[in-house]
Design a protein around this motif. Structure first.
Motif, mmCIF file in Angstrom:
data_model
loop_
_atom_site.group_PDB
_atom_site.id
_atom_site.type_symbol
_atom_site.label_atom_id
_atom_site.label_comp_id
_atom_site.label_asym_id
_atom_site.label_seq_id
_atom_site.Cartn_x
_atom_site.Cartn_y
_atom_site.Cartn_z
ATOM 1 N N LEU A 437 0.758 -1.263 0.008
ATOM 2 C CA LEU A 437 -0.045 -0.002 -0.018
ATOM 3 C C LEU A 437 0.899 1.222 0.012
ATOM 4 C CD1 LEU A 437 -2.986 1.522 0.305
ATOM 5 C CD2 LEU A 437 -2.730 1.143 2.815
ATOM 6 N N PHE A 438 1.918 1.312 0.775
ATOM 7 C CA PHE A 438 2.862 2.532 0.872
ATOM 8 C C PHE A 438 3.613 2.583 -0.341
ATOM 9 C CE2 PHE A 438 6.685 4.836 2.421
ATOM 10 C CZ PHE A 438 5.842 5.660 3.264
ATOM 11 N N MET A 439 4.047 1.594 -1.198
ATOM 12 C CA MET A 439 4.614 1.746 -2.465
ATOM 13 C C MET A 439 3.662 2.424 -3.504
ATOM 14 S SD MET A 439 6.091 -1.253 -4.942
ATOM 15 C CE MET A 439 4.310 -2.186 -5.244
ATOM 16 N N ASN A 440 2.332 1.913 -3.513
ATOM 17 C CA ASN A 440 1.331 2.626 -4.433
ATOM 18 C C ASN A 440 1.078 4.011 -4.185
ATOM 19 O OD1 ASN A 440 1.246 0.181 -5.668
ATOM 20 N ND2 ASN A 440 -0.646 -0.446 -4.679
ATOM 21 N N LEU A 441 0.925 4.358 -2.721
ATOM 22 C CA LEU A 441 0.837 5.726 -2.478
ATOM 23 C C LEU A 441 1.889 6.554 -2.761
ATOM 24 C CD1 LEU A 441 -0.928 5.405 1.178
ATOM 25 C CD2 LEU A 441 -2.077 5.696 -0.906
ATOM 26 N N CYS A 442 3.179 6.040 -2.600
ATOM 27 C CA CYS A 442 4.299 6.744 -2.959
ATOM 28 C C CYS A 442 4.596 7.190 -4.603
ATOM 29 C CB CYS A 442 5.668 6.332 -2.476
ATOM 30 S SG CYS A 442 5.712 6.286 -0.639
ATOM 31 N N GLN A 443 3.895 6.594 -5.438
ATOM 32 C CA GLN A 443 3.592 7.100 -6.836
ATOM 33 C C GLN A 443 3.411 8.476 -6.688
ATOM 34 O OE1 GLN A 443 1.807 4.153 -9.471
ATOM 35 N NE2 GLN A 443 2.069 2.579 -8.156
ATOM 36 N N CYS A 444 2.623 8.891 -5.941
ATOM 37 C CA CYS A 444 2.204 10.308 -5.995
ATOM 38 C C CYS A 444 3.635 11.056 -5.058
ATOM 39 C CB CYS A 444 0.678 10.766 -5.349
ATOM 40 S SG CYS A 444 -0.310 10.011 -6.052
ATOM 41 N N GLN A 445 3.836 12.255 -5.747
ATOM 42 C CA GLN A 445 4.890 12.875 -4.812
ATOM 43 C C GLN A 445 4.534 13.546 -3.792
ATOM 44 O OE1 GLN A 445 8.586 12.914 -5.350
ATOM 45 N NE2 GLN A 445 7.861 11.448 -6.210
ATOM 46 N N THR A 446 3.197 13.934 -3.713
ATOM 47 C CA THR A 446 2.395 14.573 -2.283
ATOM 48 C C THR A 446 2.621 13.551 -1.457
ATOM 49 O OG1 THR A 446 0.406 13.517 -3.200
ATOM 50 C CG2 THR A 446 0.985 15.943 -3.939
ATOM 51 N N ALA A 447 2.569 12.321 -1.629
ATOM 52 C CA ALA A 447 2.721 11.404 -0.561
ATOM 53 C C ALA A 447 4.057 11.387 -0.063
ATOM 54 C CB ALA A 447 2.190 9.974 -0.811
ATOM 55 N N VAL A 448 4.851 11.312 -1.181
ATOM 56 C CA VAL A 448 6.460 11.353 -0.496
ATOM 57 C C VAL A 448 6.809 12.360 0.466
ATOM 58 C CG1 VAL A 448 8.930 11.420 -1.328
ATOM 59 C CG2 VAL A 448 7.053 9.941 -2.393
ATOM 60 N N GLN A 449 6.356 13.821 -0.123
ATOM 61 C CA GLN A 449 6.451 14.854 0.711
ATOM 62 C C GLN A 449 5.973 15.089 1.904
ATOM 63 O OE1 GLN A 449 5.056 18.176 -2.081
ATOM 64 N NE2 GLN A 449 6.697 17.532 -3.498
ATOM 65 N N ALA A 450 4.778 14.473 2.056
ATOM 66 C CA ALA A 450 4.117 14.206 3.455
ATOM 67 C C ALA A 450 4.943 13.514 4.248
ATOM 68 C CB ALA A 450 2.759 13.618 3.239
ATOM 69 N N CYS A 451 5.626 12.364 3.888
ATOM 70 C CA CYS A 451 6.673 11.752 4.925
ATOM 71 C C CYS A 451 8.056 12.467 5.154
ATOM 72 C CB CYS A 451 6.735 10.462 4.257
ATOM 73 S SG CYS A 451 5.277 9.525 4.064
ATOM 74 N N GLY A 452 8.124 13.721 4.686
ATOM 75 C CA GLY A 452 9.731 14.386 4.702
ATOM 76 C C GLY A 452 10.060 14.321 6.214
ATOM 77 N N SER A 453 9.169 14.643 7.179
ATOM 78 C CA SER A 453 9.634 14.554 8.622
ATOM 79 C C SER A 453 9.954 13.413 9.097
ATOM 80 C CB SER A 453 8.686 15.549 9.354
ATOM 81 O OG SER A 453 7.383 14.771 9.518
ATOM 82 N N ARG A 454 9.466 12.254 8.433
ATOM 83 C CA ARG A 454 9.681 10.931 8.758
ATOM 84 C C ARG A 454 10.556 10.153 8.231
ATOM 85 N NH1 ARG A 454 4.489 12.780 9.312
ATOM 86 N NH2 ARG A 454 3.387 12.072 11.406
ATOM 87 N N SER A 455 11.089 10.933 7.221
ATOM 88 C CA SER A 455 11.923 9.905 6.261
ATOM 89 C C SER A 455 13.182 9.334 6.829
ATOM 90 C CB SER A 455 12.667 10.945 5.189
ATOM 91 O OG SER A 455 13.423 12.077 5.784
ATOM 92 N N ARG A 456 13.917 9.999 7.968
ATOM 93 C CA ARG A 456 15.131 9.384 8.604
ATOM 94 C C ARG A 456 14.727 8.124 9.105
ATOM 95 N NH1 ARG A 456 19.787 11.915 8.819
ATOM 96 N NH2 ARG A 456 18.712 13.742 8.355
ATOM 97 N N ASN A 457 13.612 8.075 9.972
ATOM 98 C CA ASN A 457 13.223 6.742 10.681
ATOM 99 C C ASN A 457 12.556 5.743 9.504
ATOM 100 O OD1 ASN A 457 13.741 7.778 13.218
ATOM 101 N ND2 ASN A 457 11.779 8.756 13.346
ATOM 102 N N LEU A 458 11.882 6.392 8.719
ATOM 103 C CA LEU A 458 11.473 5.353 7.660
ATOM 104 C C LEU A 458 12.348 4.606 7.055
ATOM 105 C CD1 LEU A 458 8.691 4.845 6.309
ATOM 106 C CD2 LEU A 458 8.946 6.364 4.618
#
Length: 585
Positions: A437-458
């Motif tokens: 599900l997360f892979m499909n959502l990340c096809q939209c860059q808005t979803a990737v940008q929304a995870c910016g503050s969590r990127s390090r832990n992710l």
């Protein structure tokens, strides 16, 4: 009787006993469409492919039974085997010191390149109408295919060759009488059987379109050459394909007579019935029609046509879905509803039916995110699987992102990576579908940008999954990284967290286990390693250069190097020259 006869024949081979003709004839008579190969013969063929020379293996390949040769996969593999040995020959020519066991060629043998040319000469017309083979037709005629932009990917890190090896082994083992535990694990065999069934359905659906595309391409080529084309025949063929699809749709609409169910009574019982037991049995029976019966497609059409789940009405929250909103603890109806929703989402028409209800998406996401929901583990997993399947549609993805599913899911993945015990099947199901599900959502860059503050832990969590868990999740992780690395800020964080070394170790340990996922991981690694935006330059840029004047290149540019004792800049010289010219005038 067929299975018994096949086992009897196999035992005769093991004991070196003569097989009675009656047993062979009965097997062939009972099942003419089934092609069998003994387990020992299958292992011998696979071993020959790994160790024997091209001429030896191709002779073994050509000696297979005529029934096997009639299989379409055998025909395709025959073509790709010529490509495979041509690739090996090119590599051996470049690096003669390399010990290439797969291509032990005798001097008297025909070269792989020459054999491929002869193959195209005699059977090229058979493959020329199928687009998947056309890119390889020029391979045996290119002088340096390893440097040619059209073919250099074939030689890149053995990915193409490894993929073909696995495809060949799968084909041989699929037609064997029985499979050995050491050769084919049951889990992989089940996956391969399901994948093969899906591809067979796709091939059946798209075969008319491929034939039509080939005809249109042929007409276009004739038109470019100035030859006349018959538009009436082309349009007639196009209409035939369209009419066939329309007939299929009409047949699907004729489900009432086939299923012979009282839709009104079912809807009334699900919506207003007093018996929970009847509701459970109806939902289970409908799900079984999707998972066990031969009327799967008709059942999906029926549910969608009559809106059995009350998703399309204005007050959907007062229908069957109200059971998902209960807050007084888990209820068996919740699990039955979630199982049916997940089964429906497995079908294209079912996804359209479910995704057409904004209420359903909002309900599932809200209840998942809320800490107050009271669902059991299976219900949560089934609804998570439903969301993953619905996320294949772009509209549904945007709604999920808009409802805050991306950030919640990222936090869940971080939490799941901190688990140190053994994961049971429900926890693995949860993790696999969360990553999908997360892979499909990340096809939209808005979803990737929304995870910016969590990127390090992710990134830390993804690294844990890559190094500790089963290879089955690797396609999802490679897809997530590929989409996230399109964001430059994410790439910087990934480098700081040491993702490059993690990815390289993963590629090295799984190079033969999951070729397609590893291929994507290689692309992801290259994205991390590249320092600029310069693409690969083609060799043709410098080939056949007409300018042969000496000196050239850097030797010639030396005449224009700046002198150390120069007192004027280029602009000063230009101004002085202009002044002198003016004085002369």
């Amino acid at each position: 009787m067929t299975k018994t006869s096949a086992c009897f024949i196999e035992e005769c081979h093991k004991l070196n006993m003569t097989v009675p003709c009656v047993a062979v004839k009965s097997t062939e008579t009972c099942n003419n469409n089934t092609v069998h190969l003994s387990k020992d013969r299958a292992a011998t063929i696979i071993q020959s492919f790994k160790s024997a020379s091209r001429s030896t293996f191709m002779k073994i390949w050509g000696d297979l039974a005529d029934e096997i040769k009639q299989i379409d996969e055998y025909r395709k593999l025959t073509f790709y085997l010529h490509v495979y040995y041509t690739i090996l020959e090119c590599k051996k020519r470049v690096n003669k010191s390399e010990n290439c066991n797969e291509d032990k060629c005798d001097e008297n043998d025909e070269s792989s390149m020459g054999a491929f040319r002869n193959f195209l000469l005699h059977r090229g017309a058979e493959f020329s109408t199928e687009n998947e083979f056309l890119p390889y037709f020029a391979l045996p005629y290119v002088f340096e295919p390893m440097q040619h932009p059209s073919f250099k990917n074939l030689f890149k890190e053995n990915r193409w060759c490894d993929s073909l090896k696995k495809r060949l082994e799968d084909f041989i083992l699929d037609i064997a009488i029985s499979t050995s535990v050491t050769l084919v694990p049951s889990k992989e065999a089940g996956k391969r059987k399901l994948t093969k069934k899906k591809f067979k359905t796709l091939y059946k659906e798209y075969k008319p379109l491929n034939a039509l595309a080939a005809e249109l391409l042929n007409a276009l080529e004739n038109s470019i050459r100035g030859q006349s084309i018959n538009l009436e025949i082309i349009l007639k063929n196009c209409n035939a394909v369209v009419e066939k699809n329309d007939d299929n749709k009409k047949n699907l609409e004729m489900v009432d007579d086939q299923l012979d169910l009282s839709i009104f009574k079912i809807k009334l019982e699900l919506r207003d019935g007093n018996s929970t037991k009847n509701k459970l049995l109806i939902l289970q029976a409908l799900r079984w029609r999707l998972t066990k019966s031969e009327n799967k497609t008709n059942t999906v059409v029926m549910i969608k046509k009559y809106d059995l789940l009350d998703l399309c009405k204005s007050k959907a929250d007062q229908g069957l879905m109200k059971w998902l909103m209960m807050t007084n603890g888990p209820h068996p109806l919740q699990q039955m509803i979630s199982r049916l929703l997940n089964a429906l989402a497995s079908f294209n028409r079912g996804r359209r039916y479910l995704a057409g209800s904004p209420f359903l998406l909002r309900l599932i996401i809200t209840q998942l995110i809320s800490s107050q929901h009271f669902w059991d583990t299976i219900t949560s997993n089934m609804l998570l699987g439903t969301l993953q399947k619905l996320s294949m549609g772009s509209r549904a993805r945007k709604r999920m992102i808009g409802n805050g599913l991306t950030t919640w899911l990222a936090d869940q993945l971080v939490r799941k990576s901190e688990f140190t015990g053994d994961r049971n099947k429900y926890e693995m199901y949860d993790l696999e579908y969360s990553l999908g599900l997360f892979m499909n959502l990340c096809q939209c860059q808005t979803a990737v940008q929304a995870c910016g503050s969590r990127s390090r832990n992710l990134f830390k969590s993804l690294g844990v999954f890559m190094t500790t868990l089963d290879v089955d999740i690797m396609p999802c992780i490679s897809g997530i990284l590929y989409n996230m690395f399109k964001n430059p800020e994410m790439m910087v964080v990934a480098k700081e967290e040491g993702m490059t070394s993690v990815i390289e170790k993963t590629i090295e340990s799984n190079i033969n286990a999951y070729p397609s996922a590893v291929e994507r991981l290689v692309d992801v690694r290259n994205m991390l390693l590249q320092n600029d935006d310069v693409d690969n330059l083609e060799a043709e840029l410098d080939e056949d250069d007409p300018l042969k004047i000496q000196p050239n290149g850097e030797d010639f540019l030396a005449n224009y190097k700046t002198c150390n004792n120069a007192k004027h800049t280029t602009s000063d010289r230009y101004n002085n020259n202009n002044n002198n010219n003016n004085n002369n005038i």
